[in-house]
Design a protein around this motif. Structure first.
Motif, PDB file in Angstrom:
ATOM      1  N   LYS A 137      14.394   0.052  -0.273  1.00 29.10           N
ATOM      2  CA  LYS A 137      13.851   0.795   1.285  1.00 29.10           C
ATOM      3  C   LYS A 137      14.163  -0.366   2.101  1.00 29.10           C
ATOM      4  O   LYS A 137      13.291   0.353   3.476  1.00 29.10           O
ATOM      5  CB  LYS A 137      13.152   1.628   1.658  1.00 29.10           C
ATOM      6  N   ASP A 160       9.820   0.172  -2.936  1.00 25.28           N
ATOM      7  CA  ASP A 160      10.599   0.435  -1.329  1.00 25.28           C
ATOM      8  C   ASP A 160      10.491  -1.020  -0.712  1.00 25.28           C
ATOM      9  O   ASP A 160      10.751  -1.207   0.508  1.00 25.28           O
ATOM     10  CB  ASP A 160       9.506   0.853  -0.800  1.00 25.28           C
ATOM     11  N   GLU A 172       0.473  -0.813  -0.054  1.00 25.43           N
ATOM     12  CA  GLU A 172       0.053   0.256   0.148  1.00 25.43           C
ATOM     13  C   GLU A 172       0.551   1.336   0.430  1.00 25.43           C
ATOM     14  O   GLU A 172       0.208   2.077   0.178  1.00 25.43           O
ATOM     15  CB  GLU A 172      -0.972  -0.038   1.074  1.00 25.43           C
ATOM     16  N   GLY A 173       2.311   1.059   0.142  1.00 29.44           N
ATOM     17  CA  GLY A 173       3.225   1.924   0.145  1.00 29.44           C
ATOM     18  C   GLY A 173       2.908   3.139  -1.953  1.00 29.44           C
ATOM     19  O   GLY A 173       2.068   2.709  -2.184  1.00 29.44           O
ATOM     20  N   GLU A 174       4.445   3.439  -1.880  1.00 29.66           N
ATOM     21  CA  GLU A 174       4.132   4.371  -2.945  1.00 29.66           C
ATOM     22  C   GLU A 174       4.794   3.929  -4.228  1.00 29.66           C
ATOM     23  O   GLU A 174       3.905   3.393  -5.414  1.00 29.66           O
ATOM     24  CB  GLU A 174       4.850   5.769  -2.905  1.00 29.66           C
ATOM     25  N   THR A 175       5.105   2.774  -4.303  1.00 31.69           N
ATOM     26  CA  THR A 175       5.730   2.366  -4.779  1.00 31.69           C
ATOM     27  C   THR A 175       6.568   0.564  -4.354  1.00 31.69           C
ATOM     28  O   THR A 175       7.462   0.736  -2.864  1.00 31.69           O
ATOM     29  CB  THR A 175       7.102   2.957  -5.894  1.00 31.69           C
TER      30      THR A 175
END
Length: 387
Positions: A121, A117, A111-114
């Motif tokens: 990350k 990650d 559900e994050g930006e990309t």
């Protein structure tokens, strides 16, 4: 022994004809995507057997997951999964297919930006689609753990990630499905398994008697039985024991409560990402070199390894250590896996490239060595010796 928590939720169905239980392991209302690699899944007949077991299910298939799967290619499958609202993933293959499927499972729920990650990350994975595996090539042990390694082309490296959410719900391990694998892949798998064990066992003592003896027994099985399979590849007993050894090597049991050192794998992944050398082949060259460079750090366990695994009792401690490393190299050579990277056309020019690819790992909090003290200068020494 260090404190630890241990839980492994993967159900194993081991032996001949266990595929007949497949339809009992998947939720009846599941919409399934079968994922596999090359055409071997079709040619061996395994794919047809799977479809026979899934006649009452809604399923599709997606072939072509490449060796050392890349984030970029896997994201295309993630889009396909989302568009078609699949609810269960079934991986059919070896480590690359299963690791790729684990990432697809995680990225499909991210559900994050990309989803990159998850790798670059190390954003924790808390949700993933449920998945099962049907193993056709043993060695990586990914069929019974919550870990995966994915290549990221933009980073020029292979990056691991782990999460309880990506443990397979079940894994079907039928040794007969490994009969058709090319022998060089079988050899690679045995060397990879050997390295998995060593990176949990050969660090420093913490009075973990159970883990040590268990690890040593697994190493001895590989040494005694590994070379035999190259001559009798369809010997069921050999295949069964080697397959189970591979699974037990990295399902968390021998690594519970002991220090670990995954630097050999991290360096090997960097070489594979940059030069497309088979993962098992990089292990064959890097592990003996690592033992030599780090022999002072690993001294007590190297002496134990020499005595218990290789039955070396004569000579000084330094001589015993040296002979244990020689015997390790001889075993890899016997398996047909070279202990020199120069065999694959590599030379000293790889050293700065590999070192550069390892530098970002520190930003992810990944350290090298069982005490986190393996410097990049020492990595350069390992590479020099491995050439």
């Amino acid at each position: 022994m260090q404190n630890f928590e241990f839980k492994n939720p993967t159900k194993i169905l081991f032996g001949k004809n266990q595929l007949e239980k497949l339809n009992q392991e998947i939720p009846q209302n599941a919409k399934i995507l079968i994922l596999y690699g090359s055409s071997s899944a079709k040619e061996s007949g395994v794919l047809d057997e799977i479809k026979t077991q899934l006649t009452e299910f809604n399923y599709s298939e997606f072939g072509g997951i490449e060796p050392n799967p890349t984030y970029e290619n896997l994201m295309e499958i993630v889009d396909f999964v989302k568009e078609n609202q699949f609810t269960f993933l079934l991986a059919v293959g070896g480590g690359s297919v299963i690791d790729g499927t684990k990432f697809i499972a995680a990225a499909s729920c991210f559900e994050g930006e990309t989803a990159s990650d998850i790798l670059v990350k190390q954003v924790p994975v808390t949700k993933a689609l449920p998945l099962g595996t049907i193993l056709t090539l043993s060695g990586t042990g990914t069929e019974m753990n919550g870990e995966a390694v994915i290549s990221v082309q933009t980073e020029g490296s292979k990056i691991p990630f782990r999460s309880p959410a990506i443990y397979p719900k079940f894994s079907i391990l039928d040794p007969t499905y490994t009969y058709s694998a090319p022998l060089n892949q079988v050899s690679n798998g045995i060397v990879d398994t050997f390295t998995h064990i060593m990176e949990q066992y050969l660090t420093y003592p913490v009075d973990a008697y159970v883990q040590d003896r268990f690890a040593e027994s697994l190493l001895i099985i590989l040494i005694e039985e590994g070379p035999k399979v190259l001559h009798t590849p369809t010997d069921y007993a050999l295949r069964a024991n080697l397959m189970w050894t591979s699974t037990m090597a990295i399902n968390g049991i021998i690594g519970a409560g002991v220090p670990q050192d995954w630097s050999t794998h991290i360096i090997g992944h960097a070489i594979t990402a940059a030069y497309k050398i088979d993962h098992g082949k990089t292990m064959g060259a890097i592990l003996p070199a690592m033992l030599e460079v780090q022999k002072n750090e690993k001294r007590e366990k190297l002496i134990q390894y020499a005595k218990r695994v290789w039955k070396i009792e004569k000579g000084s401690e330094d001589e015993m250590i040296a002979l244990s490393i020689i015997k390790t190299k001889e075993f890899f050579d016997m398996m047909g896996v070279s202990t020199q990277l120069s065999t694959y056309g590599l030379d000293r020019s790889i050293i700065p490239t590999v070192i550069h690819s390892l530098e970002p790992l520190t930003d992810l909090g990944i350290t090298l060595g069982e005490r986190g003290t393996l410097t990049l200068d020492k990595v350069a020494q390992v590479l020099e010796l491995a050439l």
